[in-house]
Enzyme design. Structure first.
Site, PDB file in Angstrom:
ATOM      1  CG  HIS A 157      52.245  44.534 -54.293  1.00  0.00           C
ATOM      2  ND1 HIS A 157      53.535  44.456 -53.822  1.00  0.00           N
ATOM      3  CD2 HIS A 157      51.680  43.341 -54.007  1.00  0.00           C
ATOM      4  CE1 HIS A 157      53.738  43.271 -53.277  1.00  0.00           C
ATOM      5  NE2 HIS A 157      52.609  42.575 -53.374  1.00  0.00           N
ATOM      6  CG  HIS A 215      49.838  38.698 -54.863  1.00  0.00           C
ATOM      7  ND1 HIS A 215      51.043  38.058 -55.062  1.00  0.00           N
ATOM      8  CD2 HIS A 215      50.072  39.672 -53.941  1.00  0.00           C
ATOM      9  CE1 HIS A 215      51.971  38.615 -54.298  1.00  0.00           C
ATOM     10  NE2 HIS A 215      51.408  39.599 -53.615  1.00  0.00           N
ATOM     11  CE  LYS A 225      58.090  42.019 -53.972  1.00  0.00           C
ATOM     12  NZ  LYS A 225      56.637  41.801 -53.928  1.00  0.00           N
ATOM     13  CG  HIS A 284      58.293  40.704 -48.931  1.00  0.00           C
ATOM     14  ND1 HIS A 284      56.936  40.451 -48.990  1.00  0.00           N
ATOM     15  CD2 HIS A 284      58.659  40.443 -47.647  1.00  0.00           C
ATOM     16  CE1 HIS A 284      56.508  40.046 -47.803  1.00  0.00           C
ATOM     17  NE2 HIS A 284      57.541  40.036 -46.966  1.00  0.00           N
ATOM     18  CG  HIS A 337      53.960  44.757 -49.101  1.00  0.00           C
ATOM     19  ND1 HIS A 337      55.130  44.580 -48.405  1.00  0.00           N
ATOM     20  CD2 HIS A 337      53.890  43.706 -49.956  1.00  0.00           C
ATOM     21  CE1 HIS A 337      55.733  43.489 -48.819  1.00  0.00           C
ATOM     22  NE2 HIS A 337      55.007  42.946 -49.770  1.00  0.00           N
ATOM     23  CG  ASP A 359      50.408  42.398 -50.649  1.00  0.00           C
ATOM     24  OD1 ASP A 359      50.528  41.544 -51.550  1.00  0.00           O
ATOM     25  OD2 ASP A 359      50.852  42.243 -49.496  1.00  0.00           O
TER      26      ASP A 359
END
Length: 392
Positions: A43, A45, A132, A169, A207, A280
């Site tokens: 995970h 970004h 996702k 999420h 997460h 994350d």
């Protein structure tokens, strides 16, 4: 680097208290270094240009494989967009990272309009591994997310057939639900129905931050797993308010209570293959964090594995680190275990107050403070110990 049986190493520590973190055991001589299978991050970004110049090197120097989050603006909703994004990421891999030692794994962004045909196209791509699901409005750049779960039923059915993972999420977007309870609400109401309706779908609870979510993952079947971040293993919600407002500890899902943190740490160090690392790491410019209405996200890519090592060492469970960072996630995703090894040394270092982030700056987690462990640069003479190049 030769493989080493971690069970033969004494792994408790007489180290000082972490800054704003847990205490280390004071009775056992500390380990000075250890090695492990090259870690993966499921995970991450990266953002997009002009930031890739600075986000990609952090990940490429630390991880073998990285699952790339698709919540750009506009979001990555098609295979063509995902492959183009992958090319932009690969163009920013530093020259000192050996070929084949860094592999971005791509995911699509699920919307109310995601078609069965696009899911089939994703299933046929060697680079697309997951889709996702963001509840619309739940987090950064989630406004294009799912508003009605009935609208995505055909896409989820196609994902079952194609073997694509669903990454979730897990937070309620009902604003009447307390922000510290939104994860629990989602796992009580929405996710049980999805799992029941699509029993063959492999689901990653992304997460997770609460004891409730951790227990949910524990009690589900083998098709359900959970990722845990470094910051949720190290910190509870007090970090947000210690001495004032600390925006660089603000993330979504938000930090929870100390019992929640301890449950996450228990799961991460248990050896249960349902739990694995998803950092994350989510950078924002300093100006977008230190303002009247700051963005959610903690930037941890500079030291993610090292921070997890601190959390594991705090309860004398460093021997469980390799499973959590390097083995469990690959197994759940159906990927081969990396043939590469990395060395981590007890080598305290100070995190810079800020780091370059495109034309601006990002403040990393633990800025100006000490991190106790340091992952060593790759030994290019010992990158491959088995057949293969680590690519997925």
């Amino acid at each position: 680097l030769k493989r080493r049986n971690p069970s033969t190493v004494t792994l408790r520590h007489d180290l000082p208290a972490l800054p704003d973190g847990p205490l280390f055991n004071s009775n056992i001589k500390p380990v000075q270094q250890f090695e492990l299978v090259a870690p993966d991050d499921f995970h991450h970004h990266f953002r997009d240009e002009p930031f890739l110049e600075h986000t990609v090197p952090h990940a490429a120097r630390s991880f073998n494989r990285v699952l790339v989050m698709p919540n750009l603006v506009p979001p990555v909703t098609t295979v063509d967009a995902a492959l183009a994004y992958r090319e932009r990421i690969m163009a920013r891999v530093p020259q000192d990272v050996p070929q084949g030692s860094f592999v971005p794994l791509m995911a699509l962004y699920l919307t109310d309009k995601t078609s069965v045909e696009e899911i089939q196209k994703a299933g046929a791509s060697e680079h697309i591994h997951a889709v996702k699901l963001y509840p619309a409005g739940a987090t950064t750049n989630s406004d294009f997310g799912v508003t009605d779960y009935e609208l995505v039923v055909p896409a989820l059915q196609a994902m079952e057939r194609e073997g694509l993972l669903l990454l979730i999420h897990g937070e309620s977007t009902d604003q009447s639900v307390d922000i510290f309870e939104r994860e629990q609400s989602f796992y009580q109401t929405v996710l049980p129905q999805l799992i029941s309706r699509f029993p063959r779908l492999r689901v990653v609870c992304e997460h997770i931050t609460s004891a409730f979510a951790a227990q949910f993952v524990e009690t589900q079947g083998p098709n359900v797993a959970g990722t845990i971040t470094a910051h949720h293993l190290l910190y509870n919600r007090n970090a947000l308010f210690r001495g004032g407002i600390n925006p660089h500890y603000y993330c979504l899902p938000i930090l929870k209570t100390e019992p929640d943190r301890l449950k996450l740490l228990e799961c991460a160090t248990s050896g249960n293959p349902k739990f694995f690392l998803g950092t994350d790491s989510a950078p924002h410019t300093i100006g977008r964090k230190e303002c009247a209405c700051g963005c959610a996200g903690c930037f941890t890519a500079h030291a993610a594995v090292e921070l997890v090592a601190e959390a594991f060492a705090s309860i004398g469970r460093l021997e469980a680190l390799e499973g959590f960072t390097s083995l469990h996630g690959a197994t759940f995703y159906g990927l081969p275990v990396s043939p590469m090894r990395r060395v981590v040394k007890l080598e305290p270092w100070t995190v810079p107050e800020s780091m370059s982030f495109g034309p601006e700056q990002v403040r990393p987690l633990r800025a100006g403070q000490t991190v106790l462990w340091k992952m060593q640069d790759r030994d290019t003479d010992a990158l491959v110990t088995e057949k293969g190049d680590g690519a997925a």
